[in-house]
Structures are given as structure tokens and as C-alpha cells.
Design an enzyme around this catalytic site. Structure first.
Site, PDB file in Angstrom:
ATOM      1  NE  ARG A  14      -4.199  -1.469  -0.064  1.00  0.00           N
ATOM      2  CZ  ARG A  14      -4.269  -2.511  -0.893  1.00  0.00           C
ATOM      3  NH1 ARG A  14      -3.282  -2.780  -1.745  1.00  0.00           N
ATOM      4  NH2 ARG A  14      -5.333  -3.286  -0.912  1.00  0.00           N
ATOM      5  CG  HIS A  71      -3.661  -0.961  -6.980  1.00  0.00           C
ATOM      6  ND1 HIS A  71      -4.173  -0.646  -5.750  1.00  0.00           N
ATOM      7  CD2 HIS A  71      -3.262  -2.240  -6.886  1.00  0.00           C
ATOM      8  CE1 HIS A  71      -4.091  -1.704  -4.959  1.00  0.00           C
ATOM      9  NE2 HIS A  71      -3.542  -2.690  -5.638  1.00  0.00           N
ATOM     10  CD  GLN A  98      -4.273   2.819  -5.364  1.00  0.00           C
ATOM     11  OE1 GLN A  98      -3.166   2.390  -5.154  1.00  0.00           O
ATOM     12  NE2 GLN A  98      -5.275   2.034  -5.633  1.00  0.00           N
TER      13      GLN A  98
END
Ligand code: NDP
Length: 401
Positions: free
Chosen positions: A285, A333, A314
């Protein structure tokens, strides 16, 4: 009848695919260690299709609507006027993904009085304020193991890419060059290097196993020690804390969950304790690292490279320093949402829903919060608290789009 709100990432800019590069994905029977893959009663999708984007709907629409439920799917998740905010008041179940997280804050829980279940289609429920979920009696579940191997493959790819200077070398070719010296002045062999993982859970251990054949020296730190058999098999050096591990490592890969204990673990002070010229690969993360400290260390040369696919928040704002810092190998991601992983987490999401509607227990390994406390995997790997602070920055991406 329940209303299910499903927050997914946007379809490809070229439209929802009708053709894929391959005709299917391998049939995997069990995960390492014996955990079974998701076991829903049925699936309404073809494994290998794009399921994680809005039109893919995680393959859930037929199932949910045929049982009389309402499914709302959107990618509009940030800001007070977002579809997510508008749908919250009568939503019973929310499904979100770490790749495009619907941040579930105390304020949002307060706006969703009917909410009883928050499913992470994937792994990592740090986008949910777990303290608030506990307080509001909401069950939080994720599809453990669904993409752990996917991520471990990505980690190995990124370690090799950084150490061997792959991305800039590729770029020279694309730009029409043949600049060998430019490519190799930052290129090394991984062989013989000390590589350490922060956490040796499903992903961390899979990374260690995959790196073993590269003849590197392997290290790890974790809250719980691995079995002596595994330590011996992989010739691992255990470190009681992250400080002692980073001092000796050339490459550090971060594979622990984000929770209050790990937030900003990699700050100026810890990075200063690393070897000069070390590499960090973080697919866990973004917030486990202090973003400005990472950018500073790359500029000063304390770090030789940083790669990963996780950011905070994000989507990352356009001016996020990790987009432009030197010697990085960042992607959006994506590591845990390969088409292969999507088939597993979509099936796992359906399994969780089937259990929920049938009043059957959700698998222990899928539980993060249940019955007003951390449960299952959550009780083992997380600490209570809230790691969502600062999520509002995500609205800046949408505003600039
Ligand atoms: P696991 O639960 O299997 O492993 C997590 C490990 O982290 C556990 O061994 C846990 O220790 C350890 N840990 C927790 N806190 C600390 C700490 N303070 N210091 C050292 N170790 C710690 O999870 P996975 O391996 O499946 O996933 C790990 C994380 O990777 C996820 O939480 C998620 O954030 C991220 N992830 C990213 C994806 C992506 O697409 N980029 C996809 C999937 C996951 P113990 O249990 O022994 O206490």
C-alpha cells in the site's frame, strides 16, 4: 431484497473488449498451503474476461437480479456529488476494489444506515475505516489469496526491472536509440544481493519462494515467525524488526497490510538506515511509505530505484510526486487485477454474497471485521484504527480528468 452498490474501475478507453489475447486462463486447483479457490454455487462469466471494470460487473448481475436484488455499478466514487454518495442512504451491501477504492469513512458509514456488509473484491481493506466498521456493526470481508500469487509475480518482475534498469533501456529502443552505455550505467545482476521482505504472509512468502532460484540471500521480518522448516528450506534470515533488516538489504519488498502500525513505516529516518543505492518495491500500500521521503531519497541517491503499483490516494492526483520522481518503475494499481486474478476474486465475491444471503458463515480467512471486532484474517494481520485519512485527495484526479 437488498441493494448492492458495486464500485469498479472504468472500462478501457477503447471500449469493453470483445477479443482477448488468449482464449482462457489456466485451471488452478488450490492455493499454496492448501486453501481452496472460491467455491460459489455457479458463475455467470467466462474466466479470462474483463470483470473488474464497470461493464464486467464482476459477473454478478444475472445472479443478483434473478434473486430479486438490485445491483448498481459505478466508477463515480469521489466527492460529495458522486454517484456513490448519492446511492449510500439505501445501500445494504457495498463492493469495492483496492485498485479503485471506494473509501469508506466514518462520514460515509453515517450516511449509510442500512449498510451491513462491505466486500473487498481483492485483498486489502485499508480503504475501509475499520474502526468505523466495528462501531457501525458492518461486516468487512475480502477474497484472501485471490491475487496473492499475481502480486508476487509482479514483485519479482519489478525487482528485476529496477536492478537491471529495464524500463529506461526499453525506452531507448522506443525512442530509436542504441545507447548501450546509457542503459548499463545503472544495470546490475540480482545474483548475490541481499533481498528482504517486510512481512512473509501469502504474498511475502510467495516472493521469497520465487526469488530463491536467483541465488540471492533472503531476509524477512514479520510479527509472527515462519516455521523452522520453511526458514531452512529457503535459507532465510529472520529479523526481529524492520530496522535491522533494511540495514543489510540491497532490495526491500514491502508485503504487509496498511494499518495504523505500518502507516509511513518507510520515512526519512528508516530510509536513512538503508544501504546507499538500495531498491524498494512496494506493491502493498502506498501509505506504508512517506511519499515525499521516497522522492527525496531517489533524488539524493540514497535509493537507486523505487517501484510498485500502490499509491495514496487512488487514483493518484496528476501532480503526485511518484509520477515524476527519478528512477521509478511505477504502474497504476494493477498487480492484483490481472485477468487471471479477476476470475478468482469475482468468484470469491459471489461466494461471500451467496453465504450472506443464505445466512451461512463466511469463510474465516475472508473475514476482516465481523460481530463488532476484527475477525479471521483481520484479527491476525490488522490492527484496529483508521488508515483512510487524506483520501479526499483522490477527488483531485477526477476533477482534473
Ligand atoms: P497476509 O495477511 O497473508 O500477510 C500479511 C502479513 O503481514 C502477515 O504475515 C502479517 O503478520 C504481516 N504484518 C502485519 N503487520 C506487520 C508489521 N507491522 N510488520 C511486519 N509484518 C506485518 O496478506 P497478503 O500477503 O495476501 O497481502 C498483504 C498485503 O498486500 C495486503 O494487505 C494488501 O495491502 C497488499 N495487496 C496488494 C495487492 C495489489 O494489487 N497490489 C493485491 C493483494 C494484496 P502476521 O499475520 O504474522 O501478524
Amino acid at each position: 431484497m437488498s441493494k448492492i452498490l458495486c464500485v469498479l474501475y472504468d472500462d478501457p478507453v477503447s471500449g469493453y473488449p470483445t477479443l482477448y489475447p488468449r482464449d482462457g486462463i489456466p485451471d488452478i486447483k488450490t492455493y499454496p498451503g492448501g486453501q481452496t479457490l472460491p467455491t460459489p454455487e455457479a458463475i455467470d462469466f467466462k474466466p479470462g474476461q474483463l470483470l473488474g471494470s464497470v461493464s464486467g460487473e464482476l459477473g454478478l448481475r444475472n445472479y443478483l437480479e434473478s434473486h430479486g436484488h438490485q445491483l448498481v455499478v459505478t466508477s463515480d466514487k469521489d466527492g460529495p456529488n458522486s454517484r456513490l454518495e448519492r446511492e449510500l442512504p439505501d445501500t445494504d451491501i457495498i463492493i469495492s476494489q483496492p485498485f479503485w477504492p471506494a473509501y469508506l469513512t466514518e462520514e460515509r458509514f453515517a450516511k449509510a444506515p442500512k449498510l451491513k456488509l462491505a466486500i473487498t473484491a481483492g485483498i486489502g481493506s485499508d480503504h475501509v475505516d475499520l474502526q468505523a466498521a466495528i462501531k457501525h456493526g458492518v461486516t468487512v470481508a475480502e477474497v484472501s489469496y485471490s491475487n496473492s500469487i499475481s502480486v508476487s509475480e509482479h514483485v519479482v518482475m519489478m525487482i528485476l526491472s529496477l536492478v537491471r534498469n529495464y524500463i529506461p533501456s526499453y525506452q531507448w529502443v522506443v525512442n530509436g536509440g542504441w545507447n548501450i552505455a546509457d542503459c548499463v550505467t545503472r544495470s546490475y545482476d540480482l545474483e548475490g544481493m541481499n533481498v528482504g521482505t517486510v512481512a512473509a504472509g501469502r504474498i511475502g512468502l510467495a516472493v521469497l519462494r520465487r526469488l530463491k532460484p536467483f541465488d540471492v540471500k533472503l531476509h524477512y521480518t514479520d510479527r509472527h515467525r515462519l516455521s523452522p522448516d520453511i526458514e531452512k528450506e529457503l535459507q532465510l534470515t529472520f529479523h526481529p524488526n524492520v530496522e535491522s533488516m533494511v540495514k543489510v538489504c540491497d532490495v526491500v519488498t514491502i508485503n504487509c497490510p496498511l494499518h495504523p502500525e505500518t502507516e509511513h513505516m518507510f520515512d526519512d529516518a528508516l530510509i536513512a538506515k538503508m544501504k546507499r543505492g538500495a531498491y524498494i518495491v512496494n506493491t502493498a500500500r502506498g501509505k506504508i511509505c512517506d511519499k515525499d521521503a521516497i522522492a527525496r531519497a531517489l533524488k539524493s541517491g540514497q535509493l537507486a530505484g523505487y517501484a510498485g503499483d500502490v499509491w495514496f490516494p487512488q487514483p493518484a492526483p496528476k501532480d503526485h510526486p511518484w509520477r515524476t520522481m527519478p528512477y521509478h518503475g511505477m504502474t497504476p494499481h494493477v498487480s492484483g487485477t490481472s485477468l487471471s486474478a479477476q476470475a478468482r476474486y469475482a468468484a470469491g465475491t459471489r461466494e461471500i454474497l451467496e453465504c450472506w444471503f443464505a445466512g451461512k458463515p463466511i469463510r474465516e480467512e475472508y473475514l476482516i471485521v465481523d460481530g463488532g471486532h476484527l475477525a479471521g484474517t483481520g484479527a491476525h494481520s490488522y490492527s484496529t484504527g483508521n488508515a483512510t485519512k487524506g483520501w479526499e485527495e483522490a477527488t483531485r484526479f477526477s476533477a482534473a480528468a
